[in-house]
Design a protein around this motif. Structure first.
Motif, PDB file in Angstrom:
ATOM      1  N   SER A 156       0.816  -1.216   0.000  1.00  0.00           N
ATOM      2  CA  SER A 156       0.000   0.000   0.000  1.00  0.00           C
ATOM      3  C   SER A 156       0.849   1.265   0.000  1.00  0.00           C
ATOM      4  CB  SER A 156      -0.914   0.009   1.228  1.00  0.00           C
ATOM      5  OG  SER A 156      -0.157  -0.009   2.422  1.00  0.00           O
ATOM      6  N   TYR A 157       2.164   1.137   0.130  1.00  0.00           N
ATOM      7  CA  TYR A 157       3.035   2.307   0.193  1.00  0.00           C
ATOM      8  C   TYR A 157       3.630   2.572  -1.193  1.00  0.00           C
ATOM      9  CZ  TYR A 157       7.072   5.214   1.248  1.00  0.00           C
ATOM     10  OH  TYR A 157       7.996   6.221   1.242  1.00  0.00           O
ATOM     11  N   ARG A 158       3.249   3.714  -1.803  1.00  0.00           N
ATOM     12  CA  ARG A 158       3.789   4.104  -3.112  1.00  0.00           C
ATOM     13  C   ARG A 158       3.712   2.944  -4.103  1.00  0.00           C
ATOM     14  NH1 ARG A 158       7.367   8.305  -3.653  1.00  0.00           N
ATOM     15  NH2 ARG A 158       8.725   6.977  -4.907  1.00  0.00           N
ATOM     16  N   PHE A 159       2.476   2.484  -4.332  1.00  0.00           N
ATOM     17  CA  PHE A 159       2.296   1.301  -5.160  1.00  0.00           C
ATOM     18  C   PHE A 159       2.753   1.540  -6.596  1.00  0.00           C
ATOM     19  CE2 PHE A 159      -0.387  -1.142  -8.118  1.00  0.00           C
ATOM     20  CZ  PHE A 159      -0.034  -2.432  -7.746  1.00  0.00           C
ATOM     21  N   LEU A 160       2.379   2.670  -7.190  1.00  0.00           N
ATOM     22  CA  LEU A 160       2.730   2.914  -8.586  1.00  0.00           C
ATOM     23  C   LEU A 160       4.238   3.060  -8.803  1.00  0.00           C
ATOM     24  CD1 LEU A 160      -0.162   5.266  -9.749  1.00  0.00           C
ATOM     25  CD2 LEU A 160       0.087   2.808 -10.064  1.00  0.00           C
ATOM     26  N   PRO A 161       4.968   3.790  -7.949  1.00  0.00           N
ATOM     27  CA  PRO A 161       6.430   3.770  -8.116  1.00  0.00           C
ATOM     28  C   PRO A 161       7.030   2.381  -7.941  1.00  0.00           C
ATOM     29  CG  PRO A 161       5.773   5.680  -6.827  1.00  0.00           C
ATOM     30  CD  PRO A 161       4.557   4.834  -6.998  1.00  0.00           C
ATOM     31  N   ALA A 243      -2.542  11.473  -2.484  1.00  0.00           N
ATOM     32  CA  ALA A 243      -2.164  10.571  -1.399  1.00  0.00           C
ATOM     33  C   ALA A 243      -2.907   9.266  -1.567  1.00  0.00           C
ATOM     34  CB  ALA A 243      -2.485  11.190  -0.044  1.00  0.00           C
ATOM     35  N   GLY A 244      -2.394   8.247  -0.902  1.00  0.00           N
ATOM     36  CA  GLY A 244      -3.056   6.956  -0.949  1.00  0.00           C
ATOM     37  C   GLY A 244      -2.343   5.976  -1.848  1.00  0.00           C
ATOM     38  N   LEU A 245      -3.073   4.912  -2.172  1.00  0.00           N
ATOM     39  CA  LEU A 245      -2.474   3.790  -2.892  1.00  0.00           C
ATOM     40  C   LEU A 245      -1.975   4.179  -4.272  1.00  0.00           C
ATOM     41  CD1 LEU A 245      -1.961   0.701  -2.856  1.00  0.00           C
ATOM     42  CD2 LEU A 245      -4.221   0.419  -3.870  1.00  0.00           C
ATOM     43  N   LEU A 246      -2.733   5.028  -4.977  1.00  0.00           N
ATOM     44  CA  LEU A 246      -2.411   5.360  -6.369  1.00  0.00           C
ATOM     45  C   LEU A 246      -1.792   6.733  -6.498  1.00  0.00           C
ATOM     46  CD1 LEU A 246      -5.584   3.939  -8.144  1.00  0.00           C
ATOM     47  CD2 LEU A 246      -3.414   2.798  -7.697  1.00  0.00           C
ATOM     48  N   SER A 247      -1.062   7.180  -5.495  1.00  0.00           N
ATOM     49  CA  SER A 247      -0.387   8.469  -5.573  1.00  0.00           C
ATOM     50  C   SER A 247       0.917   8.337  -6.357  1.00  0.00           C
ATOM     51  CB  SER A 247      -0.091   8.995  -4.170  1.00  0.00           C
ATOM     52  OG  SER A 247       0.791   8.119  -3.496  1.00  0.00           O
ATOM     53  N   GLU A 248       1.408   9.469  -6.812  1.00  0.00           N
ATOM     54  CA  GLU A 248       2.686   9.565  -7.510  1.00  0.00           C
ATOM     55  C   GLU A 248       2.776   8.613  -8.716  1.00  0.00           C
ATOM     56  OE1 GLU A 248       6.018   9.304  -4.926  1.00  0.00           O
ATOM     57  OE2 GLU A 248       4.997  10.287  -3.271  1.00  0.00           O
TER      58      GLU A 248
END
Length: 401
Positions: A156-161, A243-248
């Motif tokens: 759940s932490y910076r999933f997309l990166p 913020a959240g799962l899909l941030s950044e």
């Protein structure tokens, strides 16, 4: 070539690619032995271990307990919680290997059927299947990435990166294994093509082929020339926040959209800047030349064949540009595995832009050929009418027998 004849080499190549990747992953743990470091050197052994790790069933230390500090909540011991993460890691690898086979076979089947490796088309078929092997491996890494990220215990932490980082892994070993699988696929296909009957080439006017290749190259150039510029790429990476799962999502966008990275010659000697830009020019030249020849090599220039062919051409252009850049960098530093670290990257961007480039080439080709046929038919009709009128309305023609 029939589907049955084309399926044999495609399945053989897929099984070999699967076996080679499994063998490479199984060899990863041997690189940690003292003998390996003594022979290869500590740095080279560490680089090879990092390259082979995405295909190894032996997880890193962070996956053995999933970085979890609490038990399963139902009174289960901590070791039981760690075993669940290990099981999740194994599931990710099972999905990855199965996906390699599932993605490689359909693409190789289409390429072998539309681009049979007979005389005059052997090299083209080999290069296309090799490039598709890289695409299949990258897609397999992509679809298995969520399970692999979850096995680390902090999905759940910076999933997309994290997803972008996983997608870019394991590409170096794919370059070698996909080449071996492509050689076997083409050799088997060459045997199965015997007795398959005539395998004619598509008749494509030279002007139509050039226009189609130009249209496809323009699509690829959007990523390489426009989006890959440092200012535009930075805007893409910082345009989304939250913020959240899909941030950044910026890291993921760069992975999927950009074929390179470049900036102006500010602070850099013009000669060095032009030398590095030569790699980008080489990429576009390879794409244009491959798509200029591809329609005339296919047995039938269909939209799927041109789309897959454009993806393969873009991947080959990437490999050529990366090899040129590797030679340039190798003249400035000691030759080691660090120089080849970027080899095989950018395949997701090649897939993203290669598909619309192939569709653009197919549409341009059909429109140009149709317009040419219409013009030729009109000219033929006008000339026939002129000849007919001259015969029946000639005032000097005698009416006497």
């Amino acid at each position: 070539m029939t589907y049955r004849r084309a399926a044999i080499p495609a399945v053989a190549g897929g099984l070999l690619l699967l076996a080679l990747l499994w063998w490479a992953g199984a060899s990863e743990s041997a690189l940690r032995l003292r003998g390996a470091t003594d022979v290869l050197g500590a740095q080279a052994a560490a680089d090879l271990e990092r390259w082979l790790a995405p295909w190894s069933y032996d997880p890193p230390a962070s996956s053995q307990l999933g970085d979890a500090a609490v038990s399963g909540g139902g009174g289960d011991p901590l070791q039981s919680d760690g075993s669940r993460y290990l099981s999740l890691y194994s599931t990710a690898l099972q999905i990855r290997f199965a996906a390699v086979f599932a993605f490689f076979v359909p693409g190789a089947l289409l390429l072998v059927r539309r681009l049979p490796p007979v005389r005059g088309r052997l090299t083209a078929a080999l290069l296309a299947v090799w490039a598709w092997g890289l695409v299949a491996g990258t897609l397999a890494v992509t679809v298995s990435a969520p399970w692999l990220i979850a096995s680390q215990g902090h999905g759940s932490y910076r999933f997309l990166p994290q997803l972008a980082d996983v997608i870019s892994s394991g590409r170096q070993v794919l370059v070698a294994t996909a080449l071996v699988a492509a050689v076997v696929t083409v050799l088997v296909a060459r045997v199965t093509a015997k007795g398959a009957g005539p395998l004619p080439r598509e008749v494509v006017p030279a002007r139509a082929a050039r226009l189609a290749a130009t249209a496809a190259t323009v699509v690829v150039a959007v990523s390489l020339v426009v989006l890959s510029h440092q200012s535009v790429a930075a805007s893409l990476q910082t345009a989304f926040s939250g913020a959240g799962l899909l941030s950044e999502p910026g890291d993921l966008l760069r992975q999927w959209l950009l074929l390179g990275a470049w900036t102006g010659p500010a602070g850099t000697p013009l000669g060095d800047w032009l030398l590095y830009r030569a790699a980008d020019v080489l990429l576009l030249a390879v794409v244009w030349w491959a798509l200029r020849l591809l329609p005339g090599l296919l047995t039938r220039a269909t939209v799927p064949a041109l789309a897959v062919g454009a993806v393969c051409a873009t991947v080959l252009g990437l490999l050529a540009s990366q090899f040129l850049r590797m030679l340039v960098e190798g003249t400035q530093m000691r030759w080691d595995l660090y120089v080849t670290a970027g080899f095989g990257g950018g395949v997701t961007a090649a897939l993203t832009w290669g598909l619309p480039a192939g569709i653009a080439a197919a549409v341009t080709l059909r429109l140009t050929v149709a317009r040419t046929d219409t013009t030729d038919a009109a000219d033929h009709t006008d000339s026939s009418d002129a000849r007919g009128t001259g015969k029946t309305n000639d005032p000097t023609a005698s009416t006497q027998p």
